[in-house]
Every structure is written in C-alpha cells, then in structure tokens.
Write a protein that holds these residues in place. Structure first.
Motif, mmCIF file in Angstrom:
data_model
loop_
_atom_site.group_PDB
_atom_site.id
_atom_site.type_symbol
_atom_site.label_atom_id
_atom_site.label_comp_id
_atom_site.label_asym_id
_atom_site.label_seq_id
_atom_site.Cartn_x
_atom_site.Cartn_y
_atom_site.Cartn_z
ATOM 1 N N ASN A 139 20.444 -62.588 -1.457
ATOM 2 C CA ASN A 139 21.187 -63.076 -0.308
ATOM 3 C C ASN A 139 21.239 -61.945 0.712
ATOM 4 N N PHE A 140 21.022 -62.281 1.975
ATOM 5 C CA PHE A 140 20.920 -61.211 2.972
ATOM 6 C C PHE A 140 21.946 -61.416 4.084
ATOM 7 N N CYS A 141 22.988 -62.155 3.762
ATOM 8 C CA CYS A 141 23.844 -62.652 4.835
ATOM 9 C C CYS A 141 24.900 -61.650 5.304
ATOM 10 N N GLU A 142 25.229 -60.675 4.464
ATOM 11 C CA GLU A 142 26.400 -59.841 4.798
ATOM 12 C C GLU A 142 26.210 -59.062 6.093
ATOM 13 N N SER A 143 24.939 -58.794 6.454
ATOM 14 C CA SER A 143 24.728 -58.022 7.681
ATOM 15 C C SER A 143 24.110 -58.888 8.781
ATOM 16 N N CYS A 144 24.220 -60.210 8.628
ATOM 17 C CA CYS A 144 23.533 -61.105 9.576
ATOM 18 C C CYS A 144 24.097 -60.932 10.996
ATOM 19 N N ASN A 145 23.193 -60.663 11.937
ATOM 20 C CA ASN A 145 23.620 -60.402 13.320
ATOM 21 C C ASN A 145 23.055 -61.439 14.289
ATOM 22 N N ARG A 146 22.567 -62.575 13.770
ATOM 23 C CA ARG A 146 21.774 -63.454 14.620
ATOM 24 C C ARG A 146 22.249 -64.892 14.638
ATOM 25 N N VAL A 147 21.909 -65.560 15.707
ATOM 26 C CA VAL A 147 22.071 -67.013 15.804
ATOM 27 C C VAL A 147 20.782 -67.577 16.407
ATOM 28 N N ARG A 148 20.618 -68.893 16.289
ATOM 29 C CA ARG A 148 19.357 -69.509 16.692
ATOM 30 C C ARG A 148 19.583 -70.671 17.639
ATOM 31 N N LEU A 149 18.863 -70.640 18.736
ATOM 32 C CA LEU A 149 18.970 -71.682 19.757
ATOM 33 C C LEU A 149 17.713 -72.547 19.702
ATOM 34 N N THR A 150 17.901 -73.858 19.722
ATOM 35 C CA THR A 150 16.724 -74.738 19.710
ATOM 36 C C THR A 150 16.341 -75.114 21.144
ATOM 37 N N CYS A 151 15.184 -75.751 21.250
ATOM 38 C CA CYS A 151 14.679 -76.127 22.578
ATOM 39 C C CYS A 151 15.485 -77.262 23.204
ATOM 40 N N THR A 152 16.422 -77.857 22.446
ATOM 41 C CA THR A 152 17.290 -78.874 23.043
ATOM 42 C C THR A 152 18.687 -78.311 23.317
ATOM 43 N N GLY A 153 18.857 -77.017 23.130
ATOM 44 C CA GLY A 153 20.150 -76.407 23.451
ATOM 45 C C GLY A 153 21.163 -76.505 22.328
ATOM 46 N N GLN A 154 20.670 -76.669 21.092
ATOM 47 C CA GLN A 154 21.589 -76.648 19.952
ATOM 48 C C GLN A 154 21.617 -75.233 19.394
ATOM 49 N N LEU A 155 22.790 -74.798 19.013
ATOM 50 C CA LEU A 155 22.912 -73.458 18.459
ATOM 51 C C LEU A 155 23.193 -73.554 16.963
ATOM 52 N N PHE A 156 22.300 -72.981 16.162
ATOM 53 C CA PHE A 156 22.513 -72.910 14.719
ATOM 54 C C PHE A 156 23.054 -71.536 14.395
ATOM 55 N N MET A 157 24.160 -71.529 13.694
ATOM 56 C CA MET A 157 24.787 -70.252 13.362
ATOM 57 C C MET A 157 24.217 -69.683 12.071
ATOM 58 N N CYS A 158 23.518 -70.535 11.299
ATOM 59 C CA CYS A 158 22.909 -70.069 10.050
ATOM 60 C C CYS A 158 21.655 -70.888 9.786
ATOM 61 N N LEU A 159 20.581 -70.209 9.415
ATOM 62 C CA LEU A 159 19.311 -70.888 9.139
ATOM 63 C C LEU A 159 19.440 -71.858 7.966
ATOM 64 N N GLY A 160 20.344 -71.546 7.048
ATOM 65 C CA GLY A 160 20.427 -72.329 5.818
ATOM 66 C C GLY A 160 21.586 -73.313 5.777
ATOM 67 N N GLN A 161 22.213 -73.578 6.916
ATOM 68 C CA GLN A 161 23.328 -74.535 6.933
ATOM 69 C C GLN A 161 23.103 -75.557 8.038
ATOM 70 N N GLU A 162 23.786 -76.705 7.918
ATOM 71 C CA GLU A 162 23.567 -77.800 8.870
ATOM 72 C C GLU A 162 24.396 -77.657 10.149
ATOM 73 N N ASP A 163 25.481 -76.893 10.096
ATOM 74 C CA ASP A 163 26.406 -76.871 11.229
ATOM 75 C C ASP A 163 25.691 -76.425 12.506
ATOM 76 N N VAL A 164 26.011 -77.119 13.598
ATOM 77 C CA VAL A 164 25.309 -76.868 14.848
ATOM 78 C C VAL A 164 26.267 -77.077 16.022
#
Ligand code: SAM
Ligand code: SF4
Length: 344
Positions: free
Chosen positions: A267-292
């Motif tokens: 697991n590499f989450c303890e130092s996670c410094n990133r979030v992910r934006l999709t091309c439709t403007g959705q922000l994923f706070m974690c690559l491995g979770q559904e919340d958006v």
C-alpha cells in the motif's frame, strides 16, 4: 474564460490544499481525453465506448481548472489520458500551462504517453518547458507489442523515443509486468533502457474496469520479479519518493534507475500527494475508490468561490487509501472505470 475582475478576486484564495490526514496536495494528473489510438489488453476492452465529444471540457476549461489547482498549491501537473497526444490541438494546452512554469508557480509540467505520436510533438513539448516524459512500453518485440496493444506499431514508438531524446527530453519508460507475456523480457528491456539513458518503472496490473481477460491471469507480482533480478543484479535502494507508489533502486551493473509500482503487494497511500481530474471535469481523490467530485458545474457557473469550495469539499473527502485485491474470488474490478478515464 473568466473576466479580469473575477480573475483578480481569484488571486485571493491561495490556501494550500491539505487533506484530513495532513497530506498536502501538490500533484494533479489530468486526463485530457478517454480516447486512445491503442487498445492495450490490460487497460481497455476491444470495443470500448468512449465519451461523446460534447461531454468533454474544452482545452480552455482544462487550463482554467489546472490554473486553479496551481493557485491552490499544486506544483506538478501531469497530462495523461487515454492518449493525451490524440486530443486535437493539445499543444495549445501545453503552451498555455507553460506560463505557470515561467512564473515559477509550477515546478513541473509533464506527460504520460504511449509514444505513438511523440515523434510529431517532442520538439514542441520541449519548447513548452516539458523536461521529462513517461512513455509506456511493455515490450520491444514488434509482434508482442501488436498483441498487447491490439494493433499498435512498435516502430512508431521507437521513432517517438528517438525524437524525445533528440529534443532533450528525459524519458522514463513504464512497463506493465504481465504474467507469461513480457515477464521473460524484463531484464533485456531494462538493460536496453538503461543503455539509452532511460529509467524504467515496472507496474503491477491494477483491477480497473472490465476487460476480456481475467486479471488474475495477467497479474505478475513484482516481488517475484525483484527476487529474480537479485540473482543477476545488485539493486541499491534509493530513498527518493515522488509521493506516489513507486519505489526506486539503482541497478549497480547498468547504473540506471529501476522503479517498482506495487499497488497490490504494497500500500502506498500514506504519502499520497495527488488527485486526478478527468476530461469531463470530475475529480477523483483516489485511483482505487469510486468517490468523485464534479468540478464542471461550478466551473461553468463562472463562480470562482463555488469552484474553490467544491475543491475544498473534495479534498476533505480524500480517503486514507485503497484496497485493491486480485485473486480468483475477487475477479470483479475494484472500481468500474478503466485506467484510461483517470490516467495512470
Ligand atoms: N496512453 C498513455 C500511456 O499508455 O502511457 C497514458 C494513459 S495510460 C492509462 C497510463 C499508464 O497506465 C500506462 O503506463 C499504462 O500501462 C498503465 N495502465 C493502464 N491500465 C492499467 C492497469 N489496469 N493496471 C496497471 N497499469 C495500467
Ligand atoms: Fe491507450 Fe495508454 Fe490505455 Fe494503452 S495504456 S490503451 S496506450 S490509454
């Protein structure tokens, strides 16, 4: 675009983004398209349904959103996809975002690409201040490359790598370790990459999205690969961390750097410094979770305050971590979306 008085008001809110676990968000990955000119077997199904073009944010809107994140403390932007270089006029986004490099607000603007169009764009990317690119390459065998990507032409990627290095870009290769497919090629891929001055990072397959193959049949634990490499090489652990999942070693015999991305075995989450934006403007706070979080609505409402609030609310929901599992009993994807939606 926001008018100048709105933009002046926006300057006010430069509060850094810090999640409930004290992790500062300094890295934004932006998937600028879900489309791709390849169909890698671990990433997409053969008959992928892509988003209608009307659902996409424009490049100007993507620039606006990225710029808000930069104002809120993001220091590194990675443009990804799908395949970012297939998005029409994508260089205008790089040109626009390069102003943040020039102002010193941004440390790094970079991209992840399959390399198929890199020959065309490498010099222009370098001109926009891009210093490093990640190129995904799982094999140097043309037939295997064709099989993994379903129809890709390896020679195009090789031309792309040449052009990138000629343009002075530092290239890192990413290879997904695939059981029975490229597992016998890892040593030679590494020696070749290091011989050309390119680092190599190996990635474990992640259970994202429905594909034709069973994940368990693709999954090759990198702990096994590492153990095998130790028979032939001396791997010196490096302390550097990118805030992400990669752990690096220096291979003494080649002098090159080798990374291991092991979301399943570590697991590499303890130092996670990133979030992910999709091309439709959705922000994923974690690559491995559904919340958006939806950022397109507040963006299009033209209210910087509302957009800032939506981002703050999203970061406040960033989960502690994910729990990917791949085994025979858990053969469903951990999350339904494909990697091409959020970018690697
Ligand atoms: N098209 C570009 C490329 O291939 O580099 C950028 C997007 S691609 C989704 C980003 C990275 O994700 C690639 O290195 C790819 O190999 C990796 N990837 C895709 N699906 C994956 C999966 N299910 N598990 C692990 N890595 C995956
Ligand atoms: Fe396309 Fe990249 Fe996914 Fe391969 S890994 S199908 S190149 S988005």
């Amino acid at each position: 675009m926001w008018d100048s008085s709105t933009q002046r008001a926006m300057v006010a809110n430069s509060t850094p983004l810090v999640d409930p676990f004290g992790r500062a968000i300094s890295y934004l990955r932006v998937s600028v398209t879900d489309r791709c000119d390849l169909r890698c077997v671990y990433c997409m199904s053969e008959d992928m349904a892509f988003l209608p073009k009307r659902d996409l944010l424009t490049l100007e809107e993507l620039d606006q959103l990225c710029s808000v994140f930069v104002r809120r403390g993001v220091r590194k932007l990675r443009i990804t996809g799908g395949e970012p270089l297939v998005r029409r006029n994508i260089m205008s986004l790089f040109q626009g975002l390069s102003r943040h490099l020039a102002s010193g607000a941004l440390d790094e603007l970079t991209l992840t690409t399959n390399g198929s169009q890199l020959a065309r764009y490498a010099a222009e990317l370098a001109g926009c201040g891009v210093k490093r690119v990640n190129v995904s390459l799982d094999t140097r065998d043309p037939a295997k490359f064709h099989q993994i990507t379903r129809w890709g032409d390896l020679s195009k990627v090789m031309e792309g790598l040449d052009a990138a290095q000629e343009a002075g870009l530092h290239v890192k290769l990413n290879a997904v370790a695939l059981k029975g497919v490229n597992e016998d090629e890892i040593e030679s891929l590494m020696e070749w990459a290091h011989g050309r001055g390119m680092d190599l990072t190996l990635i474990e397959v992640m259970p994202l999205g429905e594909i034709e193959t069973q994940r368990v049949d693709q999954f090759l634990p990198l702990s096994q690969v590492r153990a095998r490499l130790l028979d032939r090489y001396t791997l010196d652990d490096l302390s550097e961390r990118s805030g992400g999942p990669a752990r690096y070693v220096r291979v003494r015999e080649t002098g090159g750097k080798l990374g291991f991305i092991t979301p399943l075995s570590h697991n590499f989450c303890e130092s996670c410094n990133r979030v992910r934006l999709t091309c439709t403007g959705q922000l994923f706070m974690c690559l491995g979770q559904e919340d958006v979080a939806d950022l397109r609505t507040p963006l299009r409402e033209g209210s910087p305050d509302r957009l800032d609030r939506a981002i703050d609310d999203a970061i406040a929901r960033k989960p502690k971590g994910h729990d990917f599992i791949i085994d025979r009993r858990h053969n469903r994807p951990a999350v339904a979306r494909h990697m091409s939606m959020t970018g690697g």
